[in-house]
Design a protein around this motif. Sequence first.
Motif, PDB file in Angstrom:
ATOM      1  N   ALA A  96      -5.655 -55.716  26.553  1.00 58.60           N
ATOM      2  CA  ALA A  96      -6.241 -54.728  25.652  1.00 58.60           C
ATOM      3  C   ALA A  96      -5.674 -53.329  25.869  1.00 58.60           C
ATOM      4  O   ALA A  96      -5.755 -52.476  24.979  1.00 58.60           O
ATOM      5  N   LEU A  97      -5.112 -53.079  27.051  1.00 58.13           N
ATOM      6  CA  LEU A  97      -4.514 -51.766  27.323  1.00 58.13           C
ATOM      7  C   LEU A  97      -3.429 -51.425  26.317  1.00 58.13           C
ATOM      8  O   LEU A  97      -3.199 -50.259  25.993  1.00 58.13           O
ATOM      9  N   TRP A  98      -2.739 -52.445  25.812  1.00 58.67           N
ATOM     10  CA  TRP A  98      -1.649 -52.233  24.863  1.00 58.67           C
ATOM     11  C   TRP A  98      -2.148 -52.005  23.437  1.00 58.67           C
ATOM     12  O   TRP A  98      -1.329 -51.767  22.534  1.00 58.67           O
ATOM     13  N   GLY A  99      -3.460 -52.071  23.224  1.00 56.60           N
ATOM     14  CA  GLY A  99      -4.017 -52.016  21.878  1.00 56.60           C
ATOM     15  C   GLY A  99      -3.497 -50.902  20.997  1.00 56.60           C
ATOM     16  O   GLY A  99      -3.165 -51.134  19.829  1.00 56.60           O
ATOM     17  N   PRO A 100      -3.400 -49.652  21.482  1.00 51.39           N
ATOM     18  CA  PRO A 100      -2.941 -48.568  20.611  1.00 51.39           C
ATOM     19  C   PRO A 100      -1.512 -48.736  20.096  1.00 51.39           C
ATOM     20  O   PRO A 100      -1.152 -48.138  19.085  1.00 51.39           O
ATOM     21  N   ARG A 114      -4.057 -36.083  30.734  1.00 54.45           N
ATOM     22  CA  ARG A 114      -4.638 -35.526  29.521  1.00 54.45           C
ATOM     23  C   ARG A 114      -5.757 -36.457  29.082  1.00 54.45           C
ATOM     24  O   ARG A 114      -5.796 -37.619  29.493  1.00 54.45           O
ATOM     25  N   PRO A 115      -6.696 -35.973  28.278  1.00 52.16           N
ATOM     26  CA  PRO A 115      -7.774 -36.852  27.818  1.00 52.16           C
ATOM     27  C   PRO A 115      -7.217 -38.049  27.049  1.00 52.16           C
ATOM     28  O   PRO A 115      -6.277 -37.905  26.261  1.00 52.16           O
ATOM     29  N   VAL A 116      -7.773 -39.219  27.304  1.00 53.72           N
ATOM     30  CA  VAL A 116      -7.320 -40.427  26.622  1.00 53.72           C
ATOM     31  C   VAL A 116      -8.516 -41.168  26.047  1.00 53.72           C
ATOM     32  O   VAL A 116      -9.631 -41.092  26.577  1.00 53.72           O
ATOM     33  N   GLU A 117      -8.262 -41.869  24.974  1.00 55.39           N
ATOM     34  CA  GLU A 117      -9.276 -42.738  24.380  1.00 55.39           C
ATOM     35  C   GLU A 117      -9.027 -44.143  24.891  1.00 55.39           C
ATOM     36  O   GLU A 117      -7.970 -44.731  24.639  1.00 55.39           O
ATOM     37  N   ILE A 118      -9.971 -44.678  25.618  1.00 51.73           N
ATOM     38  CA  ILE A 118      -9.817 -45.988  26.240  1.00 51.73           C
ATOM     39  C   ILE A 118     -10.440 -47.040  25.325  1.00 51.73           C
ATOM     40  O   ILE A 118     -11.609 -46.944  24.972  1.00 51.73           O
ATOM     41  N   PRO A 119      -9.658 -48.029  24.901  1.00 51.16           N
ATOM     42  CA  PRO A 119     -10.185 -49.041  23.975  1.00 51.16           C
ATOM     43  C   PRO A 119     -11.444 -49.717  24.513  1.00 51.16           C
ATOM     44  O   PRO A 119     -11.525 -50.058  25.704  1.00 51.16           O
ATOM     45  N   ASP A 120     -12.439 -49.887  23.645  1.00 48.50           N
ATOM     46  CA  ASP A 120     -13.672 -50.552  24.058  1.00 48.50           C
ATOM     47  C   ASP A 120     -13.390 -51.945  24.609  1.00 48.50           C
ATOM     48  O   ASP A 120     -14.051 -52.399  25.550  1.00 48.50           O
ATOM     49  N   ALA A 121     -12.417 -52.632  24.005  1.00 47.07           N
ATOM     50  CA  ALA A 121     -12.088 -53.983  24.463  1.00 47.07           C
ATOM     51  C   ALA A 121     -11.598 -53.965  25.905  1.00 47.07           C
ATOM     52  O   ALA A 121     -11.867 -54.899  26.670  1.00 47.07           O
ATOM     53  N   MET A 122     -10.906 -52.894  26.271  1.00 46.14           N
ATOM     54  CA  MET A 122     -10.422 -52.798  27.638  1.00 46.14           C
ATOM     55  C   MET A 122     -11.575 -52.584  28.610  1.00 46.14           C
ATOM     56  O   MET A 122     -11.613 -53.177  29.696  1.00 46.14           O
ATOM     57  N   VAL A 123     -12.530 -51.742  28.226  1.00 47.41           N
ATOM     58  CA  VAL A 123     -13.698 -51.516  29.081  1.00 47.41           C
ATOM     59  C   VAL A 123     -14.457 -52.821  29.287  1.00 47.41           C
ATOM     60  O   VAL A 123     -14.845 -53.172  30.411  1.00 47.41           O
ATOM     61  N   ALA A 124     -14.640 -53.580  28.209  1.00 49.47           N
ATOM     62  CA  ALA A 124     -15.340 -54.861  28.305  1.00 49.47           C
ATOM     63  C   ALA A 124     -14.577 -55.822  29.223  1.00 49.47           C
ATOM     64  O   ALA A 124     -15.182 -56.528  30.044  1.00 49.47           O
ATOM     65  N   ASP A 125     -13.249 -55.829  29.108  1.00 50.34           N
ATOM     66  CA  ASP A 125     -12.447 -56.696  29.973  1.00 50.34           C
ATOM     67  C   ASP A 125     -12.547 -56.286  31.430  1.00 50.34           C
ATOM     68  O   ASP A 125     -12.636 -57.129  32.333  1.00 50.34           O
TER      69      ASP A 125
END
Length: 285
Positions: free
Chosen positions: A45-49, A174-185
């Motif tokens: 999921a880290l690659w999502g963006p 810098r501030p980053v938006e972390i995918p929700d799917a990654m947090v769940a994983d």
Amino acid sequence: MSELTGEHDTGRTQGPRAHGLHVVHDGLRQAPPLLLIHGSGASGALWGPLVPALARRHHVIRVDLPGCGQSPPVPSYDVPAQADRVAAVLDGLGLRAVAVAGHSSGGYVATALAERRPDLVGSLALISSGPAPDALLPQPLFLRALLAPPLGPLLWAMRSDAVIRKGVGATAVRPVEIPDAMVADLRQGTYRTTRAVLRCNTAYITERSVPERLAALGVPLLVVFGGADPRWEPSSAHRYGAVPGARVETLPGVGHLALLEEPAATAALLLGFTAPGGDVPSVRP
């Protein structure tokens, strides 16, 4: 909409586990394959963006390595053993000469894959992959507390989504938006597994540096480093210059998480590298 964040059909499929690994496919199956390998404790999921842009030109294959994301734990996390599991996935898909990209220690699994199964790797891109242990910088205090005894096991057990996001973002500048799917994983990962993975990664690059391993393989190589990476000495990226024909690119003002800090620039580098002729656009100022 941005091709990196806009919603559109990329032909995503999530099949059953392949050889014990959770695998996600994006893009057309007949497009040139691109395998993406995440780093320690993360997930595909880290690659999502980056996936929407990459899937326009590639059959994108993301794996969750053993004990990460939706892949179950295994007895051994040795880097060569992880590479063998990834090789089994590619064999099962009937693929050869695949473009492979690894982030952080995912670059070690990608390197081991090229070492052990050169028929499977057509080109290699390493993003924020430290070359050797002596390039490792003192880690952020928060990560040291989370990943080491005596506090680590206790803090790990009490992790909230906010703590997970803080831990992921600790190596960004810098501030980053972390995918929700990654947090769940990441909630699925255990302290013991993460520690075991980190030990095996260190053993792999201690035995032999990554540039030394790659120098004799003759595989086309792109190396991308954040110019402000707080995890690995940024100048150590140039050690990869010892690999014949290697292209080393620095993303100014970017930390360890180029996939989240500069997804557009990172995707552009990957697309240029994997295009026919491999014309990589420079991002240096």
